[in-house]
Design a protein around this motif. Structure first.
Motif: not given
Ligand code: AMP
Length: 281
Positions: A28-29, A52-57, A67-72, A129-131
């Protein structure tokens, strides 16, 4: 290597692999992948038939002023890194695929999630934990890979897996650092040149603390004082916390014994960075 944003596509693919008797690893990433993430993927590839790689902000692990909106984000670069590392599938959903507008179920943890980062980020681990629980349910892996970089997160995930009887092996991987010691992090991109130099105070404090424990010091205050002093000498640094806790329960320690986690969060300018080391004493 495939990439999909759809839960159903992941499920179908994993089902096929299961049918063939293959084992599945999950990494998870939040994307913007670097060598730290790559080390997890490479390890997962070595230990599982498919990865499997998860790629999810994950929006729900960010606080309101964070920084949710700025997260690269850079999914094209992420694809290349996953391909190189030997991953089989990237799960890259839109927030709407993960969270229905009336989403209302959360995994909430007490104690382990309350100290250290939990103090400054009170809703963070509920989001994590939820995600992670959702990703475990979507992928159904045999093993999942996490970095010691986020040591409290690892303790939280291990506790969730134990408490909720999830049949998944949690594999912890060491911290990957830049040449000058700074722990690799997607958030390092926020640092300007001057801040980037200042950011080495975290790892310098980590290495000093590690040495003191190696040399037999067991008084937590003495070690923490020496670590804080190094950080306080850097004008751009502001300590959020530097603490010594039990690595599994995240309860504070007065004497360094057992599996000891020494962890810190430090603001360099506006950027909050974390680092830590674990000593088995
Ligand atoms: P993130 O994308 O920051 O949520 O991180 C995803 C996973 O990669 C987490 O398990 C992190 O602990 C791990 N990770 C991030 N940076 C590093 C690093 N420098 N060394 C090892 N693991 C890392």
């Amino acid at each position: 290597m495939e990439i999909t944003g759809m839960v159903d596509v992941v499920r179908k693919q994993v089902k096929e692999w299961r049918h063939q008797g293959l084992t599945v690893g999950l990494v998870p990433t939040m994307g913007y992948l670097h060598e730290g993430h790559k080390s997890l993927i490479v390890r997962a590839v070595a230990e599982n038939d498919r990865v499997v790689v998860s790629d999810f902000v994950n929006p729900i692990q960010f606080g309101v002023n964070e920084d949710l909106d700025d997260y690269p984000r850079d999914i094209e670069a992420d694809k290349r890194l996953c391909e190189e590392a030997g991953a089989d599938l990237i799960f890259h959903p839109e927030p709407g695929e993960m969270y229905a507008p009336d989403f209302s179920t959360y995994v909430e943890m007490q104690r382990v999630s309350e100290g250290l980062c939990g103090k400054t980020r009170p809703t963070h681990f509920r989001g994590v934990c939820t995600v992670v629980c959702k990703l475990f349910n979507i992928v159904g892996p045999d093993r999942a890979y996490f970095g010691q970089k986020d040591a409290q997160q690892m303790a939280v995930i291990r506790r969730m897996v134990r408490d909720l009887n999830m049949d998944i092996e949690i594999v912890g991987c060491p911290i990957i650092r830049e040449e000058d010691g700074l722990a690799k992090s997607s958030r390092n991109t926020y640092l300007n040149e001057e801040e980037r130099k200042a950011a080495t105070v975290l790892s310098r404090a980590v290495f000093i603390g590690e040495d003191m424990l190696k040399n037999g010091e067991r008084d937590t205050d003495t070690v923490l004082r020496a670590m804080r002093k190094i950080i306080e000498e850097e004008p751009l640094a502001k300590i959020d916390y530097v603490e010594m806790v039990d690595a599994d329960s995240i309860e504070p320690l007065t004497k360094a014994e057992g599996r000891v986690l020494t962890a810190m969060a430090v603001y360099i300018g506006k950027t909050r960075l974390i680092d830590n080391f674990i000593a088995e004493l």
